[in-house]
Scaffold this active site. Structure first.
Site, mmCIF file in Angstrom:
data_model
loop_
_atom_site.group_PDB
_atom_site.id
_atom_site.type_symbol
_atom_site.label_atom_id
_atom_site.label_comp_id
_atom_site.label_asym_id
_atom_site.label_seq_id
_atom_site.Cartn_x
_atom_site.Cartn_y
_atom_site.Cartn_z
ATOM 1 N N MET A 1 0.848 -1.177 0.000
ATOM 2 C CA MET A 1 0.000 0.000 0.000
ATOM 3 C C MET A 1 0.892 1.238 0.000
ATOM 4 S SD MET A 1 -2.931 1.265 2.712
ATOM 5 C CE MET A 1 -3.414 -0.384 3.023
ATOM 6 N N PRO A 2 1.138 1.856 -1.158
ATOM 7 C CA PRO A 2 1.981 3.048 -1.217
ATOM 8 C C PRO A 2 1.336 4.228 -0.495
ATOM 9 C CG PRO A 2 1.696 2.086 -3.397
ATOM 10 C CD PRO A 2 0.735 1.412 -2.484
ATOM 11 N N LEU A 3 2.174 4.967 0.219
ATOM 12 C CA LEU A 3 1.756 6.200 0.873
ATOM 13 C C LEU A 3 2.713 7.290 0.454
ATOM 14 C CD1 LEU A 3 0.252 7.957 2.961
ATOM 15 C CD2 LEU A 3 1.851 7.076 4.672
ATOM 16 N N ARG A 40 -2.353 5.859 -1.250
ATOM 17 C CA ARG A 40 -2.690 6.941 -0.325
ATOM 18 C C ARG A 40 -1.833 8.158 -0.648
ATOM 19 N NH1 ARG A 40 -5.934 3.257 0.342
ATOM 20 N NH2 ARG A 40 -6.355 2.246 2.314
#
Length: 77
Positions: A1-3, A40
């Site tokens: 999940m990239p932030l 995100r």
């Protein structure tokens, strides 16, 4: 999940911030192949008086305020 966390001096209009979010989201999706619903993006806006480099705030540097329109270039006669 990239932030992706982006910090800017405040002053941009909501449309500019929205376009930034879109462009960052698209870049992450294209380059790392993350599913769109897992990406995100956080945009933090900091007052110009609260961001300093070398003990001089952005406000003190006299850098252009992105919330103020720039004067159009005048042609020399």
């Amino acid at each position: 999940m990239p932030l992706v966390d982006v910090t800017l001096t405040e002053g941009r209009d909501p449309a500019q911030v929205r376009e930034l979010i879109h462009a960052v989201h698209d870049a992450v999706h294209r380059t790392v192949g993350a599913r769109p619903e897992h990406i995100r993006v956080i945009v933090r806006e900091v007052p110009r008086t609260h961001w300093a480099t070398g003990d001089v705030t952005v406000a003190e540097m006299g850098l252009p305020d992105p919330s103020r329109p720039t004067a159009p270039d005048k042609e020399s006669s």
